[in-house]
Motif scaffolding. Structure first.
Motif, PDB file in Angstrom:
ATOM      1  N   HIS A 288      36.064  39.449  40.635  1.00  8.42           N
ATOM      2  CA  HIS A 288      37.402  39.451  39.762  1.00  8.42           C
ATOM      3  C   HIS A 288      38.319  40.600  40.237  1.00  8.42           C
ATOM      4  CE1 HIS A 288      39.673  40.451  36.004  1.00  8.42           C
ATOM      5  NE2 HIS A 288      39.584  39.294  35.797  1.00  8.42           N
ATOM      6  N   PHE A 289      37.870  41.648  40.810  1.00  6.17           N
ATOM      7  CA  PHE A 289      38.547  42.596  41.471  1.00  6.17           C
ATOM      8  C   PHE A 289      39.567  42.023  42.420  1.00  6.17           C
ATOM      9  CE2 PHE A 289      38.946  45.879  44.807  1.00  6.17           C
ATOM     10  CZ  PHE A 289      39.713  46.768  43.848  1.00  6.17           C
ATOM     11  N   ARG A 290      39.015  41.239  43.503  1.00  2.63           N
ATOM     12  CA  ARG A 290      39.698  40.622  44.363  1.00  2.63           C
ATOM     13  C   ARG A 290      40.752  39.603  43.861  1.00  2.63           C
ATOM     14  NH1 ARG A 290      36.537  38.822  49.448  1.00  2.63           N
ATOM     15  NH2 ARG A 290      38.420  37.715  49.675  1.00  2.63           N
ATOM     16  N   TYR A 291      40.512  38.663  42.777  1.00  2.00           N
ATOM     17  CA  TYR A 291      41.481  37.977  42.063  1.00  2.00           C
ATOM     18  C   TYR A 291      42.571  38.705  41.646  1.00  2.00           C
ATOM     19  CZ  TYR A 291      43.075  34.127  39.396  1.00  2.00           C
ATOM     20  OH  TYR A 291      43.900  33.103  38.819  1.00  2.00           O
ATOM     21  N   PHE A 292      42.266  39.804  40.792  1.00  7.53           N
ATOM     22  CA  PHE A 292      43.051  40.681  40.111  1.00  7.53           C
ATOM     23  C   PHE A 292      44.026  41.291  41.163  1.00  7.53           C
ATOM     24  CE2 PHE A 292      44.602  44.517  38.324  1.00  7.53           C
ATOM     25  CZ  PHE A 292      45.460  44.153  37.310  1.00  7.53           C
ATOM     26  N   ARG A 293      43.553  41.813  42.148  1.00  2.00           N
ATOM     27  CA  ARG A 293      44.515  42.541  43.211  1.00  2.00           C
ATOM     28  C   ARG A 293      45.545  41.567  43.855  1.00  2.00           C
ATOM     29  NH1 ARG A 293      44.709  47.669  42.593  1.00  2.00           N
ATOM     30  NH2 ARG A 293      42.616  48.852  43.460  1.00  2.00           N
ATOM     31  N   ALA A 294      45.083  40.106  43.913  1.00  2.00           N
ATOM     32  CA  ALA A 294      46.113  39.265  44.526  1.00  2.00           C
ATOM     33  C   ALA A 294      47.233  38.981  43.500  1.00  2.00           C
ATOM     34  CB  ALA A 294      45.048  38.054  44.686  1.00  2.00           C
ATOM     35  N   ILE A 295      46.599  38.944  42.326  1.00  2.00           N
ATOM     36  CA  ILE A 295      47.704  38.701  41.146  1.00  2.00           C
ATOM     37  C   ILE A 295      48.687  39.899  41.023  1.00  2.00           C
ATOM     38  CG2 ILE A 295      48.097  38.793  38.747  1.00  2.00           C
ATOM     39  CD1 ILE A 295      45.579  36.843  38.612  1.00  2.00           C
TER      40      ILE A 295
END
Length: 136
Positions: A82-89
């Motif tokens: 989720h951390f990686r996904y949130f950083r992309a957003i």
């Protein structure tokens, strides 16, 4: 949120979707963290309750500690993804919204609290479960 570059309705709708998605993912991260913390707390209470019942329950306490380790590894995995996904957003939102990018520069240049929440809390829980598993 500012107006989009050419101010069209479609661009404004896309901006709104991106901003809502960013807010949603931020909310999901904290809800997941709360869920895992509450579950860890309940496991710790069960572990302590079993140990106070006597030495005959040591195998049960070990099972709970082992489950706590597995649960913590799941917490780390979910948090990392989720951390990686949130950083992309967040990168998309930073590029699209100048106000949002500006607020991110207001943070101290040292550590962000997000990696602490995502990685440190589960790591401390894993350490706790490993120590409890070893001492029982």
């Amino acid at each position: 949120m500012g107006e989009s570059a050419d101010g069209t309705h479609e661009d404004q709708a896309a901006d709104n979707r991106l901003w809502q998605h960013c807010l949603h993912e931020d909310n999901v991260r904290y809800q997941q963290g709360n869920l895992f913390l509450v579950a860890q707390s309940l496991l710790a209470v069960a572990y302590g309750t079993i140990l106070t019942a006597g030495d005959t329950n040591l195998p049960s306490a070990r099972v709970i500690a082992a489950f706590g380790i597995a649960f913590t590894l799941t917490w780390l995995y979910v948090g990392h993804r989720h951390f990686r996904y949130f950083r992309a957003i967040q990168r998309l939102a930073t590029a699209r919204f100048a106000e949002y990018a500006e607020t991110l520069t207001c943070r101290p240049p040292c550590w962000s609290s997000l990696p602490l929440i995502v990685y440190a809390l589960p790591s401390f829980a894993a350490l706790m479960w490993l120590i409890l598993l070893v001492i029982t």
